[in-house]
Design an enzyme around this catalytic site. Sequence first.
Site, short mmCIF file in Angstrom:
data_model
loop_
_atom_site.label_atom_id
_atom_site.label_comp_id
_atom_site.label_asym_id
_atom_site.label_seq_id
_atom_site.Cartn_x
_atom_site.Cartn_y
_atom_site.Cartn_z
N HIS A 52 0.85 -1.19 0.00
CA HIS A 52 0.00 0.00 0.00
C HIS A 52 0.88 1.24 0.00
O HIS A 52 2.02 1.21 0.51
CB HIS A 52 -0.90 0.03 1.24
CG HIS A 52 -1.97 -1.01 1.22
ND1 HIS A 52 -3.07 -0.94 2.04
CD2 HIS A 52 -2.13 -2.14 0.49
CE1 HIS A 52 -3.86 -1.98 1.82
NE2 HIS A 52 -3.30 -2.72 0.88
N GLU A 85 0.87 3.86 1.81
CA GLU A 85 1.30 4.27 3.15
C GLU A 85 2.49 3.45 3.64
O GLU A 85 3.45 4.00 4.18
CB GLU A 85 0.15 4.13 4.16
CG GLU A 85 -1.08 4.92 3.84
CD GLU A 85 -2.16 4.14 3.09
OE1 GLU A 85 -3.35 4.32 3.43
OE2 GLU A 85 -1.81 3.37 2.19
N CYS A 143 -6.26 1.84 5.91
CA CYS A 143 -6.88 0.56 6.27
C CYS A 143 -6.33 0.09 7.63
O CYS A 143 -5.45 0.74 8.20
CB CYS A 143 -6.59 -0.47 5.18
SG CYS A 143 -4.86 -1.02 5.17
N CYS A 185 -2.41 -0.28 7.50
CA CYS A 185 -1.69 1.00 7.39
C CYS A 185 -1.89 1.86 8.64
O CYS A 185 -0.96 2.55 9.07
CB CYS A 185 -2.13 1.74 6.13
SG CYS A 185 -1.69 0.84 4.62
#
Length: 176
Positions: A70, A72, A100, A103
């Site tokens: 991801h 992040e 999420c 993260c």
Amino acid sequence: MSEIPPCPFEKRYPSQLDRGDTFYMALAYNRAIDAWNEDEVPIGAVIEYGGEIVGSASNRVSASQDPTAHAEILALTQAAAAVGNWRLNGATLFVTKEPCPMCSGACVMSRVSRVVYAFSDPKMGCLGGAADLSALPRSNHRFEVLPGVMEKECLDLVQAYFRIKRDKDRELTAEG
């Protein structure tokens, strides 16, 4: 799933004279456009530390076949390497969508001072949307959370991506 056409949204070129939250979010938005153009979910992240960008990434889940890739997580990894410390006290993460669970947990573990995100995710967001990992009562780290910076622009980008993706998939199904 089908390939998606190039992103119809234009990148932002914010003034270097005003390096506030909107400046850094515009850079995260640009990374989200990069993700779109690589047929990734258009999420971008930038990490600011001491007025400098120490991490900048877009989603790379499909390209890397890594569910943890991801924006992040990638930006946090870059920032820790740039700063030379996994503790990112004083750093701010700017991300185009509410993080999420994975993260959000990484934000807690990396000790960032602030998370600024564009739009909330009521299904999977874990900084106030579906849950709030930044407010766990027994956690030894807390950070400021600021939602809503460039909310409309970032939400429009993600919604357009999925709308085009669904339309292309319907076309292929109808042809197939």
